[in-house]
Enzyme design. Sequence first.
Site, PDB file in Angstrom:
ATOM      1  N   ASP A 110     -30.194   0.285 -27.421  1.00 47.53           N
ATOM      2  CA  ASP A 110     -29.374   1.670 -27.654  1.00 47.53           C
ATOM      3  C   ASP A 110     -29.776   2.695 -26.590  1.00 47.53           C
ATOM      4  O   ASP A 110     -31.182   2.743 -26.404  1.00 47.53           O
ATOM      5  CB  ASP A 110     -29.579   2.126 -28.960  1.00 47.53           C
ATOM      6  CG  ASP A 110     -28.837   3.364 -29.332  1.00 47.53           C
ATOM      7  OD1 ASP A 110     -27.762   3.197 -29.648  1.00 47.53           O
ATOM      8  OD2 ASP A 110     -29.140   4.560 -28.961  1.00 47.53           O
ATOM      9  N   ASN A 118     -22.556  12.039 -21.705  1.00 49.44           N
ATOM     10  CA  ASN A 118     -21.246  12.370 -21.879  1.00 49.44           C
ATOM     11  C   ASN A 118     -20.973  13.640 -22.071  1.00 49.44           C
ATOM     12  O   ASN A 118     -19.952  14.180 -21.177  1.00 49.44           O
ATOM     13  CB  ASN A 118     -20.642  11.437 -22.975  1.00 49.44           C
ATOM     14  CG  ASN A 118     -20.362  10.194 -22.534  1.00 49.44           C
ATOM     15  OD1 ASN A 118     -20.289   9.688 -21.483  1.00 49.44           O
ATOM     16  ND2 ASN A 118     -19.865   9.313 -23.576  1.00 49.44           N
ATOM     17  N   HIS A 123     -17.333  11.774 -19.331  1.00 54.26           N
ATOM     18  CA  HIS A 123     -17.380  10.404 -19.688  1.00 54.26           C
ATOM     19  C   HIS A 123     -17.490   9.350 -18.350  1.00 54.26           C
ATOM     20  O   HIS A 123     -17.495   8.468 -18.611  1.00 54.26           O
ATOM     21  CB  HIS A 123     -15.970  10.082 -20.269  1.00 54.26           C
ATOM     22  CG  HIS A 123     -16.043  10.869 -21.783  1.00 54.26           C
ATOM     23  ND1 HIS A 123     -16.665  10.168 -22.567  1.00 54.26           N
ATOM     24  CD2 HIS A 123     -15.567  11.987 -22.310  1.00 54.26           C
ATOM     25  CE1 HIS A 123     -16.692  10.937 -23.738  1.00 54.26           C
ATOM     26  NE2 HIS A 123     -16.006  11.824 -23.523  1.00 54.26           N
ATOM     27  N   ASP A 127     -19.720   6.220 -18.259  1.00 56.38           N
ATOM     28  CA  ASP A 127     -19.157   4.834 -17.953  1.00 56.38           C
ATOM     29  C   ASP A 127     -19.974   4.333 -16.774  1.00 56.38           C
ATOM     30  O   ASP A 127     -20.418   3.054 -16.715  1.00 56.38           O
ATOM     31  CB  ASP A 127     -17.666   4.870 -17.406  1.00 56.38           C
ATOM     32  CG  ASP A 127     -16.696   5.360 -18.595  1.00 56.38           C
ATOM     33  OD1 ASP A 127     -17.447   5.256 -19.576  1.00 56.38           O
ATOM     34  OD2 ASP A 127     -15.521   5.343 -18.419  1.00 56.38           O
ATOM     35  N   GLU A 153     -22.882   2.972 -26.736  1.00 59.10           N
ATOM     36  CA  GLU A 153     -24.091   2.569 -25.873  1.00 59.10           C
ATOM     37  C   GLU A 153     -24.835   1.476 -26.540  1.00 59.10           C
ATOM     38  O   GLU A 153     -25.987   1.638 -26.105  1.00 59.10           O
ATOM     39  CB  GLU A 153     -24.713   3.821 -25.622  1.00 59.10           C
ATOM     40  CG  GLU A 153     -25.540   4.468 -26.866  1.00 59.10           C
ATOM     41  CD  GLU A 153     -24.665   5.326 -27.936  1.00 59.10           C
ATOM     42  OE1 GLU A 153     -25.305   5.636 -28.896  1.00 59.10           O
ATOM     43  OE2 GLU A 153     -23.472   5.296 -27.887  1.00 59.10           O
TER      44      GLU A 153
END
Length: 186
Positions: A110, A118, A123, A127, A153
């Site tokens: 995680d 983010n 974003h 990404d 994630e």
Amino acid sequence: VASAGVVMTTNLLFVCGLLFAASTDLGPFALAERSQGLVLLSAFLLVAVYISLQVFLFTRELRALGSARDEWRARAKTDPLTGVFNRAAFFEALQASDPVGGPRCLALVDIDHFKRVNDTHGHAVGDQALRAVADALSAGVRGGDVVARLGGEEFCILFDICDLAAGERAAEKLRRAIAALETPIE
């Protein structure tokens, strides 16, 4: 699916046999008028070539459809953002793993503070970070191991034939590789 080359070769041998039969006044083409036999033989040869061509084209189309099917199957198992397995493919691999083959270890990954990345950088940067983590995980595992993105994630790794101590070492090595990542903000 029959090979088009085999079909064409078979038809060629068949046609050669018919030509031999016609040239020796044997077989179905031995008519009273030789010219009628040659017309009939020519028509038969045209039909044989046409059928061979149709079989060849059909075989080629079947191969193309098979390739497209295989590509779509692979896409259905792949996370489009990161290129690693998706959740469904991971659980399929987990169910298919052979417990008799040896021990396995499972690592859950995680990304800490991902929401903040983010929220702060957008974003697109998030990404990039997800792709970088997926690449690091994929580069750090062995051939039989499975890396998947479960969602968001979260990633998961199934270490194949791996006892707990080896799994801990592998997970720590991956943790260090991910901690060392630097994702430039574009």
